[in-house]
Design an enzyme around this catalytic site. Structure first.
Site, PDB file in Angstrom:
ATOM      1  N   ARG A  89       0.828  -1.226   0.000  1.00 62.83           N
ATOM      2  CA  ARG A  89       0.000   0.000   0.000  1.00 62.83           C
ATOM      3  C   ARG A  89       0.859   1.271   0.000  1.00 62.83           C
ATOM      4  O   ARG A  89       0.497   2.276   0.616  1.00 62.83           O
ATOM      5  CB  ARG A  89      -0.929   0.046   1.216  1.00 62.83           C
ATOM      6  CG  ARG A  89      -1.930  -1.057   1.303  1.00 62.83           C
ATOM      7  CD  ARG A  89      -2.952  -1.026   0.153  1.00 62.83           C
ATOM      8  NE  ARG A  89      -4.018  -1.956   0.407  1.00 62.83           N
ATOM      9  CZ  ARG A  89      -3.957  -3.260   0.103  1.00 62.83           C
ATOM     10  NH1 ARG A  89      -2.904  -3.749  -0.497  1.00 62.83           N
ATOM     11  NH2 ARG A  89      -4.975  -4.057   0.382  1.00 62.83           N
ATOM     12  N   SER A 115     -10.610  -0.961   3.837  1.00 63.87           N
ATOM     13  CA  SER A 115      -9.791  -1.145   5.040  1.00 63.87           C
ATOM     14  C   SER A 115      -9.320   0.217   5.535  1.00 63.87           C
ATOM     15  O   SER A 115      -8.744   0.978   4.774  1.00 63.87           O
ATOM     16  CB  SER A 115      -8.539  -1.964   4.727  1.00 63.87           C
ATOM     17  OG  SER A 115      -8.883  -3.243   4.273  1.00 63.87           O
ATOM     18  N   GLU A 170      -4.528   3.250   6.766  1.00 63.70           N
ATOM     19  CA  GLU A 170      -4.180   3.116   5.361  1.00 63.70           C
ATOM     20  C   GLU A 170      -4.803   4.287   4.599  1.00 63.70           C
ATOM     21  O   GLU A 170      -4.277   4.768   3.605  1.00 63.70           O
ATOM     22  CB  GLU A 170      -4.764   1.790   4.834  1.00 63.70           C
ATOM     23  CG  GLU A 170      -4.424   1.521   3.404  1.00 63.70           C
ATOM     24  CD  GLU A 170      -5.427   0.616   2.706  1.00 63.70           C
ATOM     25  OE1 GLU A 170      -5.961   1.039   1.673  1.00 63.70           O
ATOM     26  OE2 GLU A 170      -5.662  -0.498   3.193  1.00 63.70           O
TER      27      GLU A 170
END
Ligand code: EPU
Length: 331
Positions: free
Chosen positions: A159, A231, A327
């Site tokens: 990520r 998420s 995130e």
């Protein structure tokens, strides 16, 4: 198009406005905005707003690409190379690949967002990361300079990428180039994919895409119904020594070994263990089907979601001694 005080699109469903909102359909139109001084500081380039949390209105310029097009640039017996506009909706691209019989993107079905942002975030799911498909990324910076980054120059990690670094935020992605395989192959070893596939008579691209969509829809909220950004936290990575200590205490804890000394622990499990699954704080809540996802039950502010995220992080730190990090980009 240039709009003033326009609502910023965001999948959390937050009511936030940008002082100026610029949308462009081509590299030439973006160059025109650069030349006429429309892009004043501060500015922020966004995709579909599927990985952003705004804590208030944005007093500055928000840019959004609507560059479209999926163009085949090279093709052999084994694979195909395509150049895709940054404004193409990610899942439309995946659907196109599946229809054409191109292998590689199907596990990334239904991920919200656009192609440009996929290359910033290195989106991933079910054992595949977009970096495995990207060959190069075309950019234009705020001074009007073009640069093409080959995939090995993009510093891709979990990520993360070069494009997330502060010093490179003045660079806009215009096109992303991908290589897809024409040879039949699938990535099936993650979670319940194989188990789900048993319900179908054959394995093919269309079936696998449907299985991925079914798994996602059973766990992740549809942003049109319940605001979220997928998420909210990244899965933390711990050393083997700390992992062994934790495993002694929690033998049922799921984990993935990245290499000998780095073990990834699912943050969703940690959050659920701390009793947060389905819990609310005001209009912000931890999703009841997947604890890694924070949701807006209706009318939540960005600040409320940040407060919930801080409370979750604190309790995980207190119980497990692990720091988890968002995130989602908090603006
Ligand atoms: N788990 C729980 N409780 C929960 C959620 C998960 O115990 O509430 C456990 C599961 O049982 C499983 C493990 O945690 O053993 C992992 O869960 P899951 O397979 O659902 O995946 P994840 O680690 O929670 C990651 C990505 C997702 C991606 C899935 C599937 C991150 C931050 N998230 O989630 O990506 O779709 O794997 O590959 O890496 C996103 O980035 O927005 C996203 C949705």
């Amino acid at each position: 198009m240039k709009y003033e005080l326009k609502k910023i699109p965001n999948t959390f469903g937050l009511d936030v406005k940008a002082t100026v909102f610029l949308e462009y359909d081509s590299v030439e139109e973006l160059e025109k905005y650069i030349a006429d001084g429309s892009i004043t500081s501060p500015f922020l380039h966004i995709g579909e707003g599927s990985n952003l949390l705004f804590t208030g209105d944005y007093e500055g310029v928000i840019l959004h690409s609507r560059i479209s097009g999926i163009e085949v640039t090279a093709e052999s017996e084994d694979d195909v190379q395509v150049r895709v506009g940054a404004g193409v909706v990610w899942d439309d691209f995946v659907e196109h690949c599946v229809k054409c019989g191109w292998y590689g993107a199907e596990n990334l079905s239904l991920i919200p967002g656009e192609v440009g942002a996929s290359a910033v975030q290195n989106i991933g799911a079910y054992g595949v990361e977009v970096k495995d498909l990207i060959t190069s990324v075309e950019t234009l910076d705020v001074k009007g300079m073009k640069r093409v980054f080959q995939v090995d120059e993009c510093d891709y990690a979990y990520r993360n990428s070069l494009f997330k670094r502060f010093e490179i935020k003045d660079m806009f992605i215009t096109y992303v180039c991908f290589r897809l395989s024409k040879k039949e192959h699938y990535t099936l070893d993650y979670g319940t994919i194989r188990q789900e596939l048993e319900k179908y008579p054959v394995i093919d691209l269309k079936t696998l895409r449907q299985v991925i969509i079914n798994i996602r829809e059973s766990k992740l909220p549809d942003p049109k119904v319940l605001g979220s950004a997928g998420s909210f936290f990244m899965n933390p990575v711990v050393t083997r020594a700390s992992f062994e200590v934790l495993r002694e205490q929690y033998p049922q804890m799921p984990f993935y070994e990245l290499d000998f000394d780095r073990i990834k622990i699912p943050a969703g499990w940690l959050i659920e263990q701390c009793g947060w699954k389905g819990k609310s704080m005001g209009a912000a809540a931890v999703h009841d089907k997947q604890a890694l996802v924070l949701v807006n039950k209706g009318g939540a502010t960005g600040a409320e979601i940040v407060a919930l995220s801080n409370a979750v992080r604190l309790s995980i730190h207190e119980r497990f001694g692990i720091n988890i990090h968002p995130e989602v980009n908090i603006i």
